[in-house]
Structures are given as C-alpha cells and as structure tokens.
Design an enzyme around this catalytic site. Structure first.
Site, short mmCIF file in Angstrom:
data_model
loop_
_atom_site.label_atom_id
_atom_site.label_comp_id
_atom_site.label_asym_id
_atom_site.label_seq_id
_atom_site.Cartn_x
_atom_site.Cartn_y
_atom_site.Cartn_z
N GLU A 1 12.73 -58.92 -46.86
CA GLU A 1 13.67 -58.87 -47.82
C GLU A 1 13.08 -57.89 -48.90
O GLU A 1 12.93 -58.56 -50.12
CB GLU A 1 14.07 -60.22 -48.22
CG GLU A 1 14.98 -60.74 -47.05
CD GLU A 1 15.59 -61.83 -47.08
OE1 GLU A 1 15.40 -62.63 -48.37
OE2 GLU A 1 16.17 -62.59 -46.36
N GLU B 1 16.79 -62.23 -39.19
CA GLU B 1 17.26 -63.57 -39.61
C GLU B 1 18.50 -63.81 -39.73
O GLU B 1 19.28 -62.74 -40.20
CB GLU B 1 16.57 -63.89 -41.04
CG GLU B 1 14.96 -63.92 -40.93
CD GLU B 1 14.66 -64.41 -42.66
OE1 GLU B 1 15.49 -64.99 -43.26
OE2 GLU B 1 13.61 -64.02 -42.83
#
Length: 509
Positions: free
Chosen positions: A164, A283
């Site tokens: 991220e 995810e």
C-alpha cells in the site's frame, strides 16, 4: 417473512465460475509465525481449507533479524544476514503444505532513511538509504531460500514489492516516484536472481487507486519493465466510527465495490503491453480495521460467500486478510471475539467465515449453475455439491430455494447439508450468551470450539423421470453447503435400521 426462488438446473449447461478461493490467504507480520497458537490456527485452516499460498508483512522487519551490519577492520560498514528465524518460519510453512507469496517489506532499521513507522510493532516505512544495499538484501534472501528449499520450488513463490505505497502511513509521503524507483530496483534484483520469479506490484489500496495504477503502468512501459502480475487490495467498509476498543461501520453495496475491480481490470487491459496481465487481490475483507466486530459474524460469512462467487471474474486470485487472529497491528487484543480479521479466533475457534471458505473449497467440478445466492457443481462421479447463501444487508428475511436437478436414474439419493447461521456454527453468539469472558477457561474454549461446527442434516429422496426436487431453507445471513449423492446400499446381513428402534416392529426397508 420468506423469500422463495425456484431453479430448474439442467446438466447440459456449463456456467463460468473461476474458483480461486484457496489460492492465497493473508497473515500478520511474519515474525508472528514463531508463536505456537499461530501455528495451531494455520494447521486447522490447512486441514479444512488448504490454501496454496500465504502472504503477510514484515519479512525484513527487525523482529525477523535478517539484515545486520558490522564494522570491519578498515572501519567500513558491512552487511551480513541472519536467516535463523526465516528458516523456522519457512520450514513451518513447508510442513503445512503452503507456499509463501513473498511481500518484500518493511525496511530494516539499519537500512532505513528515516524513522517513520506503522503499527503497534513499528514497521519502518521509509525508503532505503542505499538501493544497492536493498537489492543486496533481496537477492541474499532469495538465494538463501533457493539453497534451502530448491530452485525449482522457490521460483514458484510469487514476489510482491511493498504494501500500500499509495498511503502515507505505509510509504513515506505516499511518494509515487520513490515507490516506482523501489519497484524498479527490486524487479531487477529479483529477475537477476532468477528470471523465472513472478514479480509484481504496486499493492495499492482503494485510495487514489485509479491514478496510481495508471501512472505505475505508464512508468513500467516507459522503463521497459514487464511485471508478471498486478496487485491491489480491496475492502468493503465505509469509514468506521471508533467506540472504545472497536470500530463500527456500514458494509458497502457489494456490486459497487466489485465495480472498482472492474475499473482496475479495464485500466490494465487498456495498455497493449499489459493486456490480460493477471491481477491478484493480495488483501480483501469487509472492514479494513482489525477491531471490527463484523468480521466475527454470519453477515461477514454471507457477504464473503457472495464475493467468492464473483471475484474470479476479474482477478487471478483474492487473498482473504487474514487466516487467524494472532495479529497485532493495533496491539494485542483483549478478547477472543474482538473483530479481528481472522477466519479463526484465538483459542483456535473457527468463525462463520471460516466455513464459507471450507464450503467453497469443496466446489470442485463442472459448474452447472451460478446465481446471486447459489453455485452448483457436478463432480466426476455424477454427484452434486453446492454452496448457497442468504445475504441480508437491509431487510432480514428467510430464503427458500426450490431446486430441481437432473437425474435419469429413478433411484434413492441422500441430501446432506452443512449450515452456518445465527444459531449454528456461530461461536460469537455462545460467547455473548456466556457473558463475553475476556480470558477463556479450558472448558469455555472447548464449548466454543464445539459450537463453531456447522449443523449437519440429511434427507433421502427418490428421483423421478423429471429429476430430483427438494428445497433448502436459509435463515438470514446463512451459508449452506450441500451434497446430493446416489445411495449405495451397504447393508450387513440381518441388519434392520427400523427394527433396531423397535424390536417388535416388522422388517423395514
């Protein structure tokens, strides 16, 4: 109130259903794998579901102790590597039959250019002081894994660069250009070790994701980089409200959330160079916070069932975050049902969503029906198995599915169902009724484990020339797996089931 739907399912039609539910699952930081409870939870998950890969943070964090430095005789700082804990973790994964999906991060403190960290366990999120040292670390780890586990095995472990970076909390200043440099240097280091390693990124979440993905692909195209896959994350929660130790929020409309993945797929395919490149969701979950009670509920189980039926339309894989509740991003949890990400609560207690994955793992065969509440497959032996769900985000109502399946032989069949709903396979409710104890006794733990099992029900039916018809009743937010299989009589000489109940009764059938 009961909603009713009828399906006449034919055996001549094959439906598109890409079932990748068991490809990968998430974990907390890698160092947690040294804990006994972590391994017990993963063992349970592997026995019942059997994921092929596992992905988590922190392979380079200081609790793994891989990157070290010393000063030599000339006063120069030299790098050295310590693989003691890495070997313990990887050996444990090998023993449980699961391959790493290697996420390269976070930054070792001695290599980091700054002090910014994330999470309770303080993962460093700054770029390296030296990209030469970073590349050396990447190659040293991969070469060690090759030496220990064999080149032909290790090159099947996908490699993802960072986590991220489009969030300033996970990558200093969310600096795109700096991340692109990290990706390029890492890509070269991995491919130099062995060109067969599948390497990808940018592991973005849903913040400014369209621009990030477009710019990432433009950069790769301009630099003649050829990532083997694209990764992103996907969560389905509105911004939560914090209350004490917990966060509460609304689930997003699932079709709207799924549309974001379609956009990512279209962006990738808009580049001729990258058209058709696999997209991995490394995810996904409902809430993005490990303190959201929604994770422990039947609502979560039904919502995830809906997702698992759809995600394969756009993604090569989708990794549920996470397999278990040994997890410390916001600290050590206070209770067994604290809204952790895991499929398994601490105490090795399966949650309802655990069974969603176990049920989908059994959907191996030719898909003959897919709808918004049901998937049916026919297996090689001619039997049928299916998973059904009743997702109720607004009005709660029961759902009765009337099904007719094709059977040409007028014989007897057994319908076996496994059901998870508010009253069955739902240990959170039992825990609540017990007074929500924070620290479970051995007896309480066993009670919750026993209560976590789906309820099993069987019926027998006789097929007719028109097929075999039956109904399945699903309570609100239930998930049901069922199998329909021809009965093979195996009666022992002299045994009479009905006479066993009443010795005076006549001979039964």
């Amino acid at each position: 109130m009961e909603k009713q739907i009828s399906y006449q399912i034919g055996n001549e039609t094959e439906c598109s259903f890409k079932n990748h539910a068991d490809y990968c699952v998430g974990t907390g930081r890698m160092g947690l794998a040294l804990q006994q409870q972590y391994q017990e939870q993963l063992k349970l998950v592997q026995e019942q579901i059997g994921f092929r890969h596992i992905r988590g943070h922190g392979i380079f964090c200081d609790d793994m102790a891989i990157y070290q430095e010393y000063t030599d005789e000339s006063g120069s700082i030299r790098a050295e590597y310590n693989f003691t804990y890495l070997d313990m973790v990887m050996d444990a994964y090998q023993k449980l039959g699961i391959k790493p999906f290697l996420e390269l991060g976070f930054m070792p403190y001695k290599m980091a250019s700054g002090d910014q960290t994330v999470f309770y366990w303080k993962g460093n999120v700054t770029p390296p002081k030296s990209y030469e040292a970073w590349s050396g670390l990447v190659q040293a780890v991969l070469l060690h894994l090759i030496e220990r586990y064999g080149r032909e095995e290790v090159v099947t472990w996908p490699v993802e660069v960072w986590n991220e970076p489009n969030l300033p909390g996970f990558w200093k200043d969310a600096d795109r250009e700096e991340y692109f440099r990290l990706f390029q240097e890492t890509y070269y280091a991995v491919k130099k070790t062995d060109s067969r390693f599948l390497t990808g990124g940018p592991a973005i979440c849903g913040v400014d994701d369209v621009l990030w993905l477009e710019k990432f692909l433009e950069f790769c195209e301009a630099q003649d980089l050829k990532p083997d896959f694209i990764t992103r994350h996907h969560y389905m929660f509105e911004k939560p409200e914090q209350c004490g130790h917990y966060s509460y929020g609304a689930l997003r409309d699932p079709m709207t959330a799924l549309g974001e993945l379609k956009v990512s797929r279209e962006i990738i395919d808009s580049f001729e160079t990258f058209k058709g490149l696999p997209m991995h969701i490394t995810e996904f979950n409902t809430s993005y916070s490990p303190d959201s009670p929604i994770h422990d509920t039947t609502v979560n189980a039904a919502y995830v069932a809906w997702l698992l039926s759809k995600l394969g339309d756009y993604c090569e894989s989708y990794s549920y975050w996470t397999f278990g509740d040994i997890f410390e991003e916001k600290g050590v949890p206070f209770t067994p049902f604290h809204g952790g990400f895991g499929l398994v609560a601490n105490g090795t207690i399966p949650k309802p969503t655990f069974w969603t994955f176990a049920f989908f793992n059994k959907l191996q065969g030719r898909c003959i029906h897919r709808s918004d509440e049901l998937i049916v497959v026919q297996k090689e032996d001619g039997s049928y198995c299916a998973t059904a769900w009743n997702l109720c985000l607004e009005q709660k109502e029961c759902l009765r599915l009337y099904l007719t399946l094709p059977e040409k032989e007028e014989e007897e069949y057994c319908l076996l169902t496994k059901t998870v709903d508010e009253a069955h396979g739902n240990p959170r409710k039992i825990w609540h009724d017990m007074g929500e104890p924070s620290w479970l006794s051995k007896e309480e733990t066993q009670i919750l484990k026993d209560s976590a099992q789906p309820v099993i029900h069987t019926e027998t039916f006789c097929a007719s020339s028109c097929g075999i018809s039956f109904s399945i009743l699903l309570q609100p937010n239930a998930v049901v797996w069922f199998q329909l299989k021809k009965i093979k009589k195996c009666k022992d000489r002299g045994y009479d089931y009905f006479r066993g109940e009443d010795p005076a009764a006549g001979t039964g059938n």
